[in-house]
Every structure is written in structure tokens, then in C-alpha cells.
Design a protein around this motif. Structure first.
Motif, PDB file in Angstrom:
ATOM      1  N   UNK A 196      51.560   6.062 -83.769  1.00 16.28           N
ATOM      2  CA  UNK A 196      50.350   5.748 -84.524  1.00 16.28           C
ATOM      3  C   UNK A 196      49.111   6.190 -83.762  1.00 16.28           C
ATOM      4  N   UNK A 197      48.196   6.847 -84.467  1.00 17.30           N
ATOM      5  CA  UNK A 197      46.975   7.339 -83.851  1.00 17.30           C
ATOM      6  C   UNK A 197      45.927   6.223 -83.857  1.00 17.30           C
ATOM      7  N   UNK A 198      45.366   5.881 -82.681  1.00 13.66           N
ATOM      8  CA  UNK A 198      44.363   4.810 -82.652  1.00 13.66           C
ATOM      9  C   UNK A 198      43.067   5.245 -83.319  1.00 13.66           C
ATOM     10  N   UNK A 199      42.299   4.281 -83.768  1.00  9.16           N
ATOM     11  CA  UNK A 199      40.981   4.589 -84.307  1.00  9.16           C
ATOM     12  C   UNK A 199      40.106   5.186 -83.212  1.00  9.16           C
ATOM     13  N   UNK A 200      39.165   6.047 -83.574  1.00 13.24           N
ATOM     14  CA  UNK A 200      38.300   6.627 -82.541  1.00 13.24           C
ATOM     15  C   UNK A 200      37.408   5.568 -81.914  1.00 13.24           C
ATOM     16  N   UNK A 201      37.028   5.800 -80.658  1.00 15.41           N
ATOM     17  CA  UNK A 201      36.039   4.941 -80.030  1.00 15.41           C
ATOM     18  C   UNK A 201      34.754   5.014 -80.838  1.00 15.41           C
ATOM     19  N   UNK A 202      34.015   3.909 -80.878  1.00 13.69           N
ATOM     20  CA  UNK A 202      32.804   3.887 -81.690  1.00 13.69           C
ATOM     21  C   UNK A 202      31.792   2.913 -81.109  1.00 13.69           C
ATOM     22  N   UNK A 203      30.545   3.076 -81.565  1.00 11.11           N
ATOM     23  CA  UNK A 203      29.442   2.217 -81.131  1.00 11.11           C
ATOM     24  C   UNK A 203      28.735   1.712 -82.383  1.00 11.11           C
ATOM     25  N   UNK A 224      27.701  -0.126 -90.075  1.00  7.24           N
ATOM     26  CA  UNK A 224      28.222   1.194 -89.735  1.00  7.24           C
ATOM     27  C   UNK A 224      28.455   1.315 -88.235  1.00  7.24           C
ATOM     28  N   UNK A 225      29.347   2.224 -87.882  1.00  4.28           N
ATOM     29  CA  UNK A 225      29.592   2.531 -86.474  1.00  4.28           C
ATOM     30  C   UNK A 225      29.491   4.038 -86.268  1.00  4.28           C
ATOM     31  N   UNK A 226      29.105   4.405 -85.057  1.00  2.58           N
ATOM     32  CA  UNK A 226      28.949   5.802 -84.666  1.00  2.58           C
ATOM     33  C   UNK A 226      30.222   6.220 -83.932  1.00  2.58           C
ATOM     34  N   UNK A 227      31.025   7.144 -84.506  1.00  3.48           N
ATOM     35  CA  UNK A 227      32.265   7.558 -83.844  1.00  3.48           C
ATOM     36  C   UNK A 227      31.959   8.445 -82.640  1.00  3.48           C
ATOM     37  N   UNK A 228      32.579   8.135 -81.517  1.00  2.00           N
ATOM     38  CA  UNK A 228      32.292   8.857 -80.276  1.00  2.00           C
ATOM     39  C   UNK A 228      33.249  10.033 -80.122  1.00  2.00           C
ATOM     40  N   UNK A 287      35.685   9.600 -70.438  1.00  2.26           N
ATOM     41  CA  UNK A 287      36.464   9.590 -71.676  1.00  2.26           C
ATOM     42  C   UNK A 287      35.703   8.877 -72.788  1.00  2.26           C
ATOM     43  N   UNK A 288      35.928   9.306 -74.014  1.00  5.36           N
ATOM     44  CA  UNK A 288      35.247   8.673 -75.150  1.00  5.36           C
ATOM     45  C   UNK A 288      35.531   7.176 -75.195  1.00  5.36           C
TER      46      UNK A 288
END
Length: 231
Positions: free
Chosen positions: A6-13, A20-24, A55-56
Motif C-alpha cells: 500500500x502506498x502511503x499518503x504524501x506528506x503534507x502541511x 486543505x493541505x499542501x502536499x509536499x 526527505x519530504x
């Protein structure tokens, strides 16, 4: 085609005031970008900017009004704080002119470039990469991102960091050796900047060690504060 796990969700802020979140995508950092900090690290003059990466998923988002928690990292006895203006990139570009750089900025945030200084120094002395000193887990605490449309005169904002209520770092974004636009222009010559990139633009003088139990309060005018406890 299927992924083997399973692919994890992208890091985000988080984005301030929204759901909303900003994908890193990537985290770039500028070294020694305030004159007084360069001096305290043994360097003088306006040398060409240089960059390193984290790393992100090194981001550690901390919401307003919350004291975030960061585990004191392993393999170090000399963890340092570095408060920084973080630039969030909103569109792709390469070989960007200084005059055009502002249009690539999506927003700004307060960030901390946490550094295992002893490991970084060992790497410097041996001519090795800084990865273990700079790119460890949770090494990029960050407050929510403020969209650029709501920010005025970031170039003259004050930047500060206190530890347990005592001032450690205090300066002005105007004291950057290389401005935000110049940093973007230089960096875009080496990499294609992508929407989702974060650029940590450098730290003022006053970096020093912190220990478990310390509470860090970092802030930039117009961008709120980031509060973090080392556990």
C-alpha cells in the motif's frame, strides 16, 4: 500494474484557516543565508548559495494554539534549533529569472531546520554528506502555510525563536544574504522546481543546543508562531 504494498499518503502541511493541505514534493534548504549566522559558523562574505535536502516526510506539522511534540533524535548529543522562513512553491519551473520568481510562490510558513550538529560537524570534517545531520525523522517542524495572497511585505518581517521563554534568535527577513527570489532563481538552475516543493531559506544567528523538555517558540511577523516541545 499494481504496487507491491500500500502506498502511503504524501506528506503534507495544513493551509491556515482551511481544511486543505499542501502536499509536499521535496524539501530544499539553503545553507548559511544570514550574514551573522555565516560568521558564527566560521564563514564571511556573500558566497554563492548552496543547498541541501531533507526527505519530504521529515515535515512535522504543528497547528496554531497547539504545542507540538518532537522526539529527541537518536545518535546525537547536540541537537540545534534553526528558525527559518519557508517558501511553498505553487507551480513547476526551471531556470527562473529573479524578476519572475515571485509568481512561483504559493505561500509562506514558519519552519524549523532541526540539526544534529555533532553529526553534521563530523560529516564536514570527513568531507561526507550531511544527511544524518540534517535529514532525520521529524527534522522539519512547520506551522501552517499562509497563501501568498494574504501576505504583505514578507521581505521586512521579523523572525525569532525563544527557548523556554528566553530569546535565542531574532532578526529580519531583509537580512537574508540571498533574497527569496534570488534563492528560487539559483535553485531552479539545479532542479526543476515542482508544485509542492518547500524551500527553507536559512536561519539567523543564535543557533544553539536544546534538550528534552525544552519548549521552542518560533515566529515570523504575519505568519503566526510554531510551538514545539522536545520529548
Amino acid at each position: 500494474m499494481a504496487y507491491v504494498f500500500d502506498v502511503p499518503l504524501p506528506a503534507s502541511v495544513p493551509v491556515i484557516g482551511t481544511d486543505e493541505v499542501f502536499p509536499v514534493h521535496r524539501i530544499y534548504c539553503v545553507g548559511r543565508n544570514y550574514a551573522e549566522h555565516a560568521k558564527e559558523m566560521g564563514h564571511t562574505g556573500r558566497e554563492a548559495p548552496f543547498f541541501f535536502m531533507k526527505p519530504a516526510d521529515a515535515v512535522l506539522p504543528v497547528l496554531p494554539g497547539i504545542v507540538g511534540e518532537m522526539p529527541y533524535p537518536s545518535m546525537t548529543a547536540n541537537l540545534h534549533h534553526e528558525v527559518e522562513l519557508v517558501v511553498a512553491i505553487g507551480k513547476n519551473g526551471s531556470n527562473i529569472a529573479v524578476a519572475d520568481a515571485a509568481q512561483y510562490v504559493w505561500g509562506y510558513a514558519v519552519g524549523l531546520d532541526m540539526t544534529r550538529r555533532d553529526l553534521q560537524q563530523q560529516a564536514k570534517e570527513q568531507g561526507r554528506p550531511w544527511c544524518t545531520g540534517k535529514g532525520f525523522d521529524f527534522s522539519a517542524p512547520i506551522a501552517p502555510i499562509y497563501p501568498v495572497t494574504g501576505i504583505n511585505d514578507i521581505e521586512h518581517a521579523t523572525i525569532h525563536l525563544d527557548v523556554n521563554g528566553q530569546q535565542r534568535q531574532h532578526s529580519d527577513i531583509a537580512q537574508l544574504i540571498w533574497s527569496v527570489s534570488e534563492v528560487i532563481a539559483h535553485l531552479s538552475q539545479y532542479f526543476v522546481l515542482k508544485a509542492g516543493d518547500l524551500i527553507f531559506t536559512g536561519t539567523p544567528a543564535g543557533v544553539a543546543a536544546v534538550v528534552q523538555g525544552d519548549v521552542l517558540t518560533a515566529g515570523i511577523t504575519g505568519l503566526g508562531e510554531l510551538k514545539l516541545k522536545l520529548i
